[in-house]
Design an enzyme around this catalytic site. Structure first.
Site, short mmCIF file in Angstrom:
data_model
loop_
_atom_site.label_atom_id
_atom_site.label_comp_id
_atom_site.label_asym_id
_atom_site.label_seq_id
_atom_site.Cartn_x
_atom_site.Cartn_y
_atom_site.Cartn_z
CE1 TYR A 42 -4.46 1.24 -0.49
CE2 TYR A 42 -4.28 -1.27 0.96
CZ TYR A 42 -4.92 -0.63 0.20
OH TYR A 42 -6.51 -0.46 -0.38
CD GLU A 80 -4.64 4.32 0.93
OE1 GLU A 80 -4.26 5.89 1.86
OE2 GLU A 80 -5.54 4.29 0.91
CG ASP A 82 -7.37 10.13 -24.51
OD1 ASP A 82 -6.47 9.76 -24.30
OD2 ASP A 82 -8.82 9.48 -23.52
CB THR A 118 -3.76 4.37 -22.34
OG1 THR A 118 -3.58 3.74 -23.36
CG2 THR A 118 -5.27 4.75 -21.65
CE LYS A 122 -6.01 2.95 -25.12
NZ LYS A 122 -6.94 1.77 -24.97
NE ARG A 127 -6.15 -2.96 -19.60
CZ ARG A 127 -6.22 -4.06 -20.84
NH1 ARG A 127 -5.50 -4.83 -21.52
NH2 ARG A 127 -7.04 -3.21 -21.72
#
Ligand code: PLP
Length: 418
Positions: A55, A57, A201, A228, A231, A237
């Site tokens: 974790y 954060e 984008d 992203t 791709k 991802r």
């Protein structure tokens, strides 16, 4: 010592069988979905690594949990590499995927109800560019531009007129199914005239910008570029938000704590790996070849009287009007090509009279096939197979082509699955 996969095989036969099935599908078929790719073995290693246990954060040096020595190192590497690759002042690498990345930008830089000027979904925009069914479409006032029906190109006169009338706070370009290059300067000039933030984008063609094969919106003074990572960039991802320094604080706050909790540190490690690869000569060659392959495939299809939206391509993708070309809707065309192991996706075309699940086209792209080393000769062969399958979808023909496709694939191993 047992490998992770041996544990899986021993303890979950059902999931293991599905994995093996998918491995075989990826190896023995040709992937032409323009948003897909085969990632690097090193990325797979990081995705399956113990960074998933952590974790983290917050951001490097400002975390809400202890034990961040190594996670801080990888997130800093990923951010620095993203800045170097895209030539920008700030990078946030925590977005869980492309949709979350775009949402974080709108929510961080705008207020609910603000106007965003973006491309209509059926003309190439993404769901997160304000489709009425998306939460973003309901939260913000999206005004939409469409392409010119005469040639399918972006119509800047219309965009400027809409911008002057609606005074958007943000002007958005970069698409999901638009096969042409983008004139960033024209977008920037229109946005400047109305005092709007400029955003691209670049999810689809981010890898081609990274590899220097396509224009970089930052060279035209754009404020924000999102992409992203899975791709054309060939990574895991994920989503990158790249921006000018003046927006850095708002963007970071918007991603965390605004939209997300703990970042996926295994994916961020994989993004760091991807962005080092993106700086190599090999990747620059790859990006160039993606464009050559796309153009070769488009030309070979058009030489066989296949109708492409906009009459060609400048990027990694093309959209076939399957109704005009083969008298088949996109769903049927996709299903026929599935039978010969050429994977494509059904696609709405501008002002499509048909519904999204039975649209009038299919979308093809070259990034995944190029990753396997396929070049112009294979693209010409692909056009032959596609046209023959769709013009003559008899079982005997499809079986023969399926065998030929499998044979070709043997000569082009998938990285990591050799
Ligand atoms: C232009 C564009 N933006 C955003 C996204 C969203 O990415 P994701 O599917 O990772 O949420 C996509 C996905 O196809 C896209 O094409």
């Amino acid at each position: 010592m047992k490998s992770n996969l041996e544990y899986l095989q021993e303890n979950d036969a059902a999931v293991y069988a599905a994995l093996k099935g998918e491995e075989n599908r990826q190896k023995s078929g040709i992937e032409l979905i323009p948003s897909e790719n085969y990632t690097y073995p090193e990325v797979l290693a990081m995705l399956g690594s113990i960074f998933t246990n952590k974790y983290s954060e917050g951001y490097p040096g400002r975390r809400y949990y202890g034990g961040q020595e190594f996670t801080d190192q990888i997130e800093t590497l990923a951010r620095d590499r993203a800045k170097a690759v895209f030539g920008c002042e700030h990078a946030n690498v925590q977005a869980l995927s492309g949709s979350a990345m775009n949402q974080a930008v709108y929510l961080g830089l705008l207020k609910p109800g603000d106007t965003i000027l973006a491309m209509d979904l059926s003309h190439g925009g993404h769901l997160t560019h304000g489709a009425p069914v998306s939460h973003m479409g309901q939260l913000f006032n999206f005004v939409r531009y469409v392409t010119d029906p005469s040639d399918g190109a972006i119509d800047f006169d219309q965009i400027r007129a809409t911008a002057l009338k609606t005074k958007p706070k943000m002007v958005l370009c970069g698409y999901t199914s638009y096969p042409r290059d983008i004139d960033y300067q024209k977008f920037k000039d229109i946005a400047d005239e109305v005092g709007a933030i400029t955003m691209t984008d670049a999810s689809h063609f981010g890898g081609l910008v990274a590899g220097g094969a396509m224009n970089n919106p930052f060279d035209y003074g754009f404020d924000v570029v999102t992409t992203t990572t899975h791709k054309s960039l060939r990574g895991p991802r994920g989503g990158l938000i790249l921006c000018k320094k003046e927006f850095a604080r708002k963007i970071d706050k918007s991603v965390f704590p605004g939209l997300q909790g703990g970042p996926h540190m295994n994916a961020i490690a994989a993004i760091a790996v991807t962005l080092l690869k993106a700086q190599t000569d090999e990747f620059r060659e790859y990006a160039k070849q993606v464009l050559v392959n796309s153009k070769t495939l488009a030309d070979a299809l058009m030489a066989k009287q296949v109708s492409l939206i906009t009459g060609g391509t400048d990027n990694h993708m093309m959209v076939i009007d399957t109704v005009a070309s083969f008298d088949l809707d996109g769903r049927v065309a996709e299903e026929i090509l599935d039978k010969v192991a050429i994977t494509t996706n059904k696609q709405i075309i501008p002002d499509d009279p048909k519904p999204p699940l039975r649209p009038s086209g299919i979308r093809l792209g070259s990034p995944a096939a190029t990753t396997r080393g396929m070049k112009e000769a294979e693209m010409v062969q692909m056009a032959d197979w596609i046209v023959e399958s769709l013009r003559n979808p008899e079982q005997g023909v499809l079986d023969r082509i399926n065998t030929e496709v499998a044979e070709l694939c043997l000569s082009f191993p998938v990285p990591g699955l050799e």
